[in-house]
Design a protein around this motif. Structure first.
Motif, mmCIF file in Angstrom:
data_model
loop_
_atom_site.group_PDB
_atom_site.id
_atom_site.type_symbol
_atom_site.label_atom_id
_atom_site.label_comp_id
_atom_site.label_asym_id
_atom_site.label_seq_id
_atom_site.Cartn_x
_atom_site.Cartn_y
_atom_site.Cartn_z
ATOM 1 N N THR A 144 0.899 -1.295 0.012
ATOM 2 C CA THR A 144 -0.040 -0.085 -0.076
ATOM 3 C C THR A 144 0.706 1.065 -0.080
ATOM 4 O OG1 THR A 144 -1.822 -1.156 1.139
ATOM 5 C CG2 THR A 144 -1.815 1.212 1.196
ATOM 6 N N THR A 145 0.492 2.070 -0.915
ATOM 7 C CA THR A 145 1.429 3.427 -0.755
ATOM 8 C C THR A 145 0.595 4.362 0.438
ATOM 9 O OG1 THR A 145 -0.315 4.591 -2.333
ATOM 10 C CG2 THR A 145 1.461 3.416 -3.402
ATOM 11 N N ARG A 146 1.654 5.279 0.727
ATOM 12 C CA ARG A 146 0.994 6.224 1.760
ATOM 13 C C ARG A 146 0.347 7.249 1.181
ATOM 14 N NH1 ARG A 146 4.029 10.684 2.136
ATOM 15 N NH2 ARG A 146 6.243 10.706 0.823
ATOM 16 N N TRP A 147 -0.447 7.817 2.097
ATOM 17 C CA TRP A 147 -1.461 8.815 1.434
ATOM 18 C C TRP A 147 -0.709 10.154 1.293
ATOM 19 C CZ3 TRP A 147 -3.285 13.618 3.031
ATOM 20 C CH2 TRP A 147 -4.491 14.019 2.359
ATOM 21 N N ALA A 148 -0.661 10.922 0.302
ATOM 22 C CA ALA A 148 -0.032 12.081 -0.144
ATOM 23 C C ALA A 148 -1.003 13.149 -0.578
ATOM 24 C CB ALA A 148 1.209 12.016 -0.950
ATOM 25 N N MET A 149 -0.945 14.240 -0.036
ATOM 26 C CA MET A 149 -1.876 15.289 -0.368
ATOM 27 C C MET A 149 -0.947 15.948 -1.444
ATOM 28 S SD MET A 149 -3.372 18.154 1.970
ATOM 29 C CE MET A 149 -4.735 19.163 1.472
ATOM 30 N N SER A 150 -1.887 16.304 -2.571
ATOM 31 C CA SER A 150 -1.372 17.170 -3.712
ATOM 32 C C SER A 150 -2.529 17.851 -4.362
ATOM 33 C CB SER A 150 -0.661 16.170 -4.831
ATOM 34 O OG SER A 150 -0.263 16.823 -6.013
ATOM 35 N N TYR A 151 -2.268 19.076 -4.534
ATOM 36 C CA TYR A 151 -3.351 19.735 -5.148
ATOM 37 C C TYR A 151 -3.535 19.788 -6.457
ATOM 38 C CZ TYR A 151 -3.743 21.862 -0.374
ATOM 39 O OH TYR A 151 -4.093 21.871 0.716
ATOM 40 N N LEU A 152 -2.599 19.232 -7.195
ATOM 41 C CA LEU A 152 -2.481 19.101 -8.641
ATOM 42 C C LEU A 152 -3.196 20.274 -9.325
ATOM 43 C CD1 LEU A 152 -3.511 15.420 -9.076
ATOM 44 C CD2 LEU A 152 -1.155 16.325 -9.004
#
Length: 191
Positions: A144-152
């Protein structure tokens, strides 16, 4: 689209020429990463990019070049390309056709793999979960990948760029704030 195809094909030709100039090795020298390979390696058509990509997938490993191709729709990839992939990272698939295509590719790429177990594992994947299937391992691994916040938010406007602080100013602020608080009115300067 024609210009994009021309540039990608020219780049792949140069990479292929570089690969052929290298001596053989079992060590990784470089990686060619191509995100959203849709249209460059289709199952039926023969765009100019297809031949060099297939050649790289078949031969580049022996010269130290790893090839990473990414797609959201496995049905858009040539089966010969899929059968030459030694490592697969499979995420949640949107359609049964996509899952069938991946299983077909895994069957031809990793001969002794239990396709029934892979089918169940792929069907049970959740968000940000991937199944790692490698020719070097007999058992697939779930991660599982870690959650990352990206506004893109896309490209910055000129006004947004003007408001950005140089990296040196940010580093200077963190150094001065740890030593002694800087006056609120003094702007940070790059040194």
């Amino acid at each position: 689209d024609r210009e994009r195809m021309f540039v990608v094909t020219a780049l792949l030709g140069e990479v292929l020429a570089w690969v052929r100039s290298q001596p053989g090795t079992s060590s990784l020298r470089a990686i060619l990463y191509m995100d959203e390979v849709f249209g460059y390696l289709p199952p039926t058509a023969e765009p100019p990019s297809k031949r060099p990509l297939l050649t790289l997938l078949k031969q580049a490993r022996a010269f130290g070049l790893g090839v990473v191709l990414v797609t959201q729709n496995p049905v858009d990839l040539d089966y010969k390309a899929m059968s030459n992939a030694g490592t697969w990272l499979v995420g949640r698939l949107q359609t049964e056709n996509d899952k069938a295509r991946v299983l077909e590719g895994l069957r031809s790429a990793a001969g002794g793999t239990d396709v029934g177990a892979l089918d169940k594992s792929i069907g049970a994947l959740g968000k940000r979960q991937f199944l790692l299937v490698s020719a070097k391992s007999s058992t697939p691994r779930l991660f599982t990948t870690r959650w990352a916040m990206s506004y893109l938010c896309g490209p910055l406007t000129k006004e947004q760029v003007a408001r950005l602080e140089p990296a040196e100013a940010i580093e200077l602020q963190s150094v001065t704030s740890s030593a002694e608080p800087a006056p609120a009115s003094a702007p940070a300067r790059a040194v």
